[in-house]
Design an enzyme around this catalytic site. Sequence first.
Site, PDB file in Angstrom:
ATOM      1  N   HIS A  63      -6.645   2.095  11.181  1.00 14.78           N
ATOM      2  CA  HIS A  63      -7.069   0.829  10.555  1.00 14.78           C
ATOM      3  C   HIS A  63      -5.946  -0.213  10.624  1.00 14.78           C
ATOM      4  CE1 HIS A  63      -9.759  -1.076   7.268  1.00 14.78           C
ATOM      5  NE2 HIS A  63      -9.011  -2.003   7.825  1.00 14.78           N
ATOM      6  N   HIS A  65      -5.008  -4.407  11.809  1.00 15.53           N
ATOM      7  CA  HIS A  65      -5.428  -5.745  12.236  1.00 15.53           C
ATOM      8  C   HIS A  65      -4.356  -6.307  13.157  1.00 15.53           C
ATOM      9  CE1 HIS A  65      -8.765  -6.008   9.298  1.00 15.53           C
ATOM     10  NE2 HIS A  65      -7.997  -5.186   8.607  1.00 15.53           N
ATOM     11  N   ARG A  67      -4.833  -9.037  15.075  1.00 11.82           N
ATOM     12  CA  ARG A  67      -4.983 -10.519  15.017  1.00 11.82           C
ATOM     13  C   ARG A  67      -5.119 -11.213  16.360  1.00 11.82           C
ATOM     14  NH1 ARG A  67      -6.409  -9.961   9.990  1.00 11.82           N
ATOM     15  NH2 ARG A  67      -4.738  -9.896   8.449  1.00 11.82           N
ATOM     16  N   ASN A  97     -11.939  -8.218  13.392  1.00  9.94           N
ATOM     17  CA  ASN A  97     -12.025  -9.562  12.782  1.00  9.94           C
ATOM     18  C   ASN A  97     -11.003 -10.524  13.383  1.00  9.94           C
ATOM     19  OD1 ASN A  97      -9.866  -8.304  11.447  1.00  9.94           O
ATOM     20  ND2 ASN A  97     -10.300  -9.249   9.476  1.00  9.94           N
ATOM     21  N   HIS A 182     -16.456  -1.233   5.154  1.00  7.49           N
ATOM     22  CA  HIS A 182     -15.676  -1.967   4.148  1.00  7.49           C
ATOM     23  C   HIS A 182     -16.615  -2.116   2.950  1.00  7.49           C
ATOM     24  CE1 HIS A 182     -13.206  -5.635   2.840  1.00  7.49           C
ATOM     25  NE2 HIS A 182     -14.301  -5.708   2.093  1.00  7.49           N
ATOM     26  N   HIS A 235     -10.364   2.094   3.444  1.00  5.74           N
ATOM     27  CA  HIS A 235      -9.483   1.746   2.318  1.00  5.74           C
ATOM     28  C   HIS A 235     -10.033   2.040   0.921  1.00  5.74           C
ATOM     29  CE1 HIS A 235     -11.930  -1.889   2.669  1.00  5.74           C
ATOM     30  NE2 HIS A 235     -11.260  -2.334   3.706  1.00  5.74           N
ATOM     31  N   ASP A 308      -4.268  -0.167   7.062  1.00  3.18           N
ATOM     32  CA  ASP A 308      -4.872  -1.488   6.869  1.00  3.18           C
ATOM     33  C   ASP A 308      -3.811  -2.577   7.085  1.00  3.18           C
ATOM     34  OD1 ASP A 308      -6.748  -3.422   6.526  1.00  3.18           O
ATOM     35  OD2 ASP A 308      -7.168  -2.995   4.422  1.00  3.18           O
ATOM     36  N   HIS A 312      -0.050 -11.552   7.693  1.00  2.00           N
ATOM     37  CA  HIS A 312      -0.350 -12.950   7.386  1.00  2.00           C
ATOM     38  C   HIS A 312       0.949 -13.736   7.423  1.00  2.00           C
ATOM     39  CE1 HIS A 312      -4.535 -12.412   6.314  1.00  2.00           C
ATOM     40  NE2 HIS A 312      -4.212 -11.398   5.523  1.00  2.00           N
TER      41      HIS A 312
HETATM   42  O1  DOR Z   1      -6.505  -7.011   2.474  1.00  6.17           O
HETATM   43  C1  DOR Z   1      -7.283  -7.132   3.416  1.00  6.17           C
HETATM   44  N1  DOR Z   1      -6.934  -7.767   4.556  1.00  6.17           N
HETATM   45  N2  DOR Z   1      -8.514  -6.629   3.301  1.00  6.17           N
HETATM   46  C2  DOR Z   1      -9.461  -6.844   4.212  1.00  6.17           C
HETATM   47  O2  DOR Z   1     -10.544  -6.364   4.033  1.00  6.17           O
HETATM   48  C3  DOR Z   1      -9.194  -7.685   5.389  1.00  6.17           C
HETATM   49  C4  DOR Z   1      -7.754  -7.729   5.697  1.00  6.17           C
HETATM   50  C5  DOR Z   1      -7.410  -8.828   6.650  1.00  6.17           C
HETATM   51  O3  DOR Z   1      -8.046  -8.954   7.705  1.00  6.17           O
HETATM   52  O4  DOR Z   1      -6.455  -9.578   6.351  1.00  6.17           O
HETATM   53 ZN    ZN Z   2      -8.847  -3.895   7.146  1.00  4.91          ZN
END
Ligand code: DOR
Ligand code: ZN
Length: 427
Positions: A63, A65, A67, A97, A182, A235, A308, A312
């Site tokens: 899991h 991301h 980006r 995503n 999710h 998660h 997860d 950011h």
């Molecule tokens: O904390 C999270 N960040 N939960 C999510 O479901 C999405 C993820 C994100 O893409 O930043």
């Molecule tokens: Zn996630």
Amino acid sequence: MAIHIKGGRVIDPGHCDGMFDLYIENGKILKMVTPGAAPKDMSVDQVIDATGMLVLPGLIDMHVHLRDPGFEYKESIETGCRAAVHGGFTAVCAMPNTRPVNDNRQVTEYMIRMANQAGFARVYPAAAISVGSKGQALSEYGDLKDAGAVALTDDGLPVENGQMMRRALEYAKGFNLPIISHCEDMSLAAGGCMNEGVVATRLGLPGIPNISESIMVMRDIGLCELTGGRLHIAHVSTEESVQAIRDAKKRGVPVTAETAPHYFTLTEAAIVDFDTHAKMNPPLRTEKDRAAICQGLADGTLDVIATDHAPHSPLEKNVEFNMAANGIIGLETALPLSLKLVTDGVLTLDAMIRKMTINPASILGIPTGIREGGIADITIIDPDREYILKADELYSKSRNTPFDGWTMRGKALYTLVNGRVVYKEPS
Ligand code: DOR
Ligand code: ZN
């Protein structure tokens, strides 16, 4: 390039645990022998001394991301894969995503191609359950699987419509793809930005109740039971969800589940200073929930530890708590935080390794293990190496971790992917 890994304790759960020397060539584990029993007529280019170290199947994070495409200011496939191998991961499952959303073969193929070009960790994309992850129409599962997708998820968002989730489970079953859910009831979570309870009340922040997660876990378990499709709960953060999954497994429902290191390490108390680096979705919960997560890991209810990893930028984190983006990075902290479960007696070393290697591999249908003839994806770790985590020294493009300045124990010293050293700890 032939590599000899000598003197280490090789652990491949259910298969071997002992002192072995490994000989690696052409991306494969050529020989696994008792120490000193060098194979004849083999010239070695590099010797890795693993004395006192653990030699494990490469860690797998199901899991993550990355980006990319679309949000490369947070992370790119290259920086994410670098962070992965720095943390000891040889393979990651990339969430869809992105922008555009990974709901079509072009994006799936792009992710795999970019990962191959970068040459660090392997990337196995999870594609979207629904077109644009909008929950309106199913995406093309056969085409996505053919392009290399290993799972389906609208992660970041729940599949709110029950009929949609039912059809997704049925359709995915035909392709033997797991649906990663999710679980969040948006009407119950609405407006919340941290766990509902006394801490939220004291801080004056709107809360997200446990039931917003567990009610969807229960719905999806019901749909899984009805359809016989493969369901994996992402998660898990609450006691009630753990209990629901435990009951379902007892009934023989084909459900699996993961939690993340922050849910077994932290509680909502981490938010006392409005620290947005402790903000994620689902939110950090109470000590009672944290203990239930540990129990769920210990008794096998929770099959997988996944990070997860959600990078950011400061633009999205250095703002008021309720405005801040959800998520923390995890690839470079998961190993020491999971090893802590072993020192704390929550998990055996064997169980911890399973949850970060063979369990995610079997859910996603991807290779793992340390076998003669098998792929040489290997992580060599020093479980006792202590260091202070410094966020600004991490390989991820983002810095959003609540563990900055923590004393960590356990580090990947070498990460090998396809027989190549892709990370080596500076000595
Ligand atoms: O904390 C999270 N960040 N939960 C999510 O479901 C999405 C993820 C994100 O893409 O930043
Ligand atoms: Zn996630």
